[in-house]
Enzyme design. Sequence first.
Site, PDB file in Angstrom:
ATOM      1  N   GLU A   1       6.129  45.238   9.540  1.00 32.16           N
ATOM      2  CA  GLU A   1       4.766  44.803   9.031  1.00 32.16           C
ATOM      3  C   GLU A   1       4.911  43.106   8.390  1.00 32.16           C
ATOM      4  OE1 GLU A   1       2.047  46.097   9.736  1.00 32.16           O
ATOM      5  OE2 GLU A   1       2.627  48.284   9.850  1.00 32.16           O
TER       6      GLU A   1
ATOM      7  N   CYS B   1      -0.252  52.079   1.814  1.00 31.39           N
ATOM      8  CA  CYS B   1       0.706  51.336   2.420  1.00 31.39           C
ATOM      9  C   CYS B   1       0.545  49.792   2.333  1.00 31.39           C
ATOM     10  CB  CYS B   1       0.903  51.579   3.761  1.00 31.39           C
ATOM     11  SG  CYS B   1       1.731  53.216   3.834  1.00 31.39           S
TER      12      CYS B   1
ATOM     13  N   HIS C   1       6.776  50.785   8.413  1.00 35.49           N
ATOM     14  CA  HIS C   1       6.017  52.038   8.935  1.00 35.49           C
ATOM     15  C   HIS C   1       7.059  52.826   9.671  1.00 35.49           C
ATOM     16  CE1 HIS C   1       1.938  51.052   7.810  1.00 35.49           C
ATOM     17  NE2 HIS C   1       2.107  52.113   6.889  1.00 35.49           N
TER      18      HIS C   1
END
Length: 156
Positions: A42, A104, A123
């Site tokens: 991410e 998250c 993730h």
Amino acid sequence: MQLPVVYQKAKEQVFKIWTTLQPLLTVHVGLAPSAKAIIILEQCGKNKGYQEMDACGFHPEGGCCMLDGPEKIESTINMKTLWKNISVEGIDIIFSRDAGRYICDYTYYTSLYYGNGRAAFIHVPPLSTSVTADFLGKALQTIILAMLKQCGEERE
């Protein structure tokens, strides 16, 4: 450190990490139940849109992480470069600019905010016969070492 699936408690823990430990980089790892054999790197955290209730039945006021924070914060780790240059046999790695709007992404944004961008979020898929704890641990080690190498290059 395992963070609770509770917005406010996760924020408090992240604040404590940055103020007491003062790390060079904080790497957060979250479960992506829909990802069968994919690791997702991410790039940024988003400040708004948190309407889903946490484990205690709450969500942030106004659906926002930091009332005075920018719309999004980019990691100082170039996840796209990392994604292009790293491979782990037996699992796909992908690049993402949207960690979702739940704990998250909330945790990631909070860490980016307190750490001036020196945070990363990965993730991971659920454990399975093909993605064992040992395999996932080695994959994460490879990825985190590459992140730390980027941090070293940034400091030079």
